[in-house]
Design a protein around this motif. Structure first.
Motif, PDB file in Angstrom:
ATOM      1  N   TRP A  79       5.599   3.663   1.292  1.00 56.04           N
ATOM      2  CA  TRP A  79       5.119   2.303   1.032  1.00 56.04           C
ATOM      3  C   TRP A  79       5.066   1.450   2.296  1.00 56.04           C
ATOM      4  O   TRP A  79       5.908   1.601   3.202  1.00 56.04           O
ATOM      5  N   PHE A  80       4.083   0.541   2.304  1.00 53.08           N
ATOM      6  CA  PHE A  80       3.865  -0.378   3.417  1.00 53.08           C
ATOM      7  C   PHE A  80       3.603  -1.778   2.848  1.00 53.08           C
ATOM      8  O   PHE A  80       3.038  -1.920   1.763  1.00 53.08           O
TER       9      PHE A  80
ATOM     10  N   TYR B 107       0.854  -1.191   0.000  1.00 55.37           N
ATOM     11  CA  TYR B 107       0.000   0.000   0.000  1.00 55.37           C
ATOM     12  C   TYR B 107       0.888   1.237   0.000  1.00 55.37           C
ATOM     13  O   TYR B 107       1.899   1.287   0.719  1.00 55.37           O
ATOM     14  N   GLN B 108       0.514   2.227  -0.822  1.00 57.05           N
ATOM     15  CA  GLN B 108       1.217   3.505  -0.850  1.00 57.05           C
ATOM     16  C   GLN B 108       0.303   4.604  -0.358  1.00 57.05           C
ATOM     17  O   GLN B 108      -0.843   4.730  -0.813  1.00 57.05           O
TER      18      GLN B 108
ATOM     19  N   SER C  26      10.863   1.739  -2.470  1.00 57.04           N
ATOM     20  CA  SER C  26      10.632   2.360  -3.775  1.00 57.04           C
ATOM     21  C   SER C  26       9.287   1.942  -4.368  1.00 57.04           C
ATOM     22  O   SER C  26       8.847   2.502  -5.368  1.00 57.04           O
ATOM     23  N   GLY C  27       8.655   0.926  -3.771  1.00 58.13           N
ATOM     24  CA  GLY C  27       7.416   0.376  -4.306  1.00 58.13           C
ATOM     25  C   GLY C  27       7.615  -0.860  -5.147  1.00 58.13           C
ATOM     26  O   GLY C  27       6.640  -1.479  -5.578  1.00 58.13           O
ATOM     27  N   ALA C  28       8.866  -1.246  -5.398  1.00 60.39           N
ATOM     28  CA  ALA C  28       9.133  -2.482  -6.135  1.00 60.39           C
ATOM     29  C   ALA C  28       8.640  -3.671  -5.314  1.00 60.39           C
ATOM     30  O   ALA C  28       8.769  -3.690  -4.086  1.00 60.39           O
TER      31      ALA C  28
END
Length: 328
Positions: free
Chosen positions: A14-15, A7-8, A149-151
């Motif tokens: 980011w989590f 989740y962003q 980074s969300g990757a």
């Protein structure tokens, strides 16, 4: 079983979060593993070393059994069941780090600084089919790993070898394999948060009763297939919070949709899977949050210099029962 989502929030943080669904009582609690820690291994007499400190859920049972957490580099990872499809090596491999399946999460969180770093280093690992002393079986597992980074990637090892797959949906559950789950989302393109428009049947005009008709067809059972679809839809359409606390709260509501109460998912031997806890990994912040089934209080454990540089792991036992305030 289990469900995991990334989740962003509105600030771009980011989590990674997960439900831990299992019938065996794990009695997990937050633990901080310090930097430069040495793990014993069931796959290698010499064990293996880690460099990074991390906050994680688990227990010390003649060695730490760990299942999800976040490290000081902002990498979060969770291990989930991959029953019927996981296939690991039959023997050790010279020149590689031999790990039992239940030790992979320890190695990832202790040594990996990003998803890109994981992609480079995963081939240095040999996952060996060695039984876990607690369960007396080779635990069939796969893994979701994300960074700040969300990757996000899913790791699955089957009879064809290790697959490192980018996760565009930012969701993972259990068997079938991950690529099957992604293809199955094509069966739910009609889902949307707004209502469907009126429809004519001959001269009769059909209109929805109230809001929510856009989610008609969203599966509500507790199979891994349905939980994947439900988590993907609700994650995608949940508002983005502005703060870290708001983000943890939003994630708790997302996971509410897939949480399994005791008794509703029973096996034929008298046991039942249920969501023993929910874990929340704040990747930018470097903090681990845990919400147990019997007490919905959320406990936060931060990766402070004190615990990261400690000589031994630090454990945080949790309350067992829900506490209520009386109002007369």
């Amino acid at each position: 079983m289990c469900t995991s989502v990334m989740y962003q929030n509105a600030k771009g943080n980011w989590f990674l979060a997960r439900t831990m669904d299992f019938s065996f009582e794990l009695d997990g609690r937050p633990v901080v593993i310090p930097r430069n820690f040495h793990f014993q291994s069931d796959a290698n007499e010499a064990g293996f070393d880690t460099k990074l400190g991390f906050g994680v859920a688990g227990r010390n049972l003649n060695g730490y059994i760990l299942v999800d957490g976040v490290n000081e580099a902002g990498v979060g990872a969770a291990t989930l069941y991959f029953d019927g499809l996981a296939k690991f090596a039959d023997q050790r491999e010279h020149g590689k780090t031999d790990l039992a399946p239940h030790e992979v999460i320890n190695w990832i969180l202790g040594n990996i600084t990003s998803v890109a770093d994981l992609k480079e280093k995963i081939n240095d690992v040999n996952i060996v089919a060695i039984a876990n002393d607690l369960f007396k079986i080779v635990v069939p597992l796969h893994w979701i790993v994300g960074d700040k980074s969300g990757a996000c990637v899913v790791l699955e090892q089957d009879k064809e070898g290790m697959h490192v797959m980018d996760d565009p949906a930012k969701v993972m559950t259990n068997s079938p394999d991950f690529q099957w789950h992604l293809k199955n989302l094509n069966n739910y393109v009609q889902l949307k948060p707004t209502s469907h428009s009126a429809k004519a049947y001959g001269e009769f005009k059909s209109d929805a009763y109230g809001l929510g008709s856009g989610a008609l067809g969203l599966p509500g059972d507790y199979t891994s297939v349905s939980r994947f679809v439900r988590a993907a839809f609700i994650r995608e359409n949940t508002d983005k919070a502005d703060t870290t606390g708001g983000s943890i709260n939003a994630l708790s509501h997302i996971l509410n949709s897939v949480e399994i109460p005791k008794g509703v998912k029973a096996d034929n031997e008298g046991g039942c899977d249920y969501s023993q806890y929910r874990g929340y990994m704040s990747l930018d912040e470097g903090a681990y949050y845990m919400q147990p089934y019997d007490d919905q209080t959320i406990t936060r454990v931060a990766l402070t210099p004190e615990v990261l540089n400690a000589s031994e792991p630090t454990e945080y036992p949790l309350q067992k029962q829900q506490q209520f305030n009386s109002v007369n």
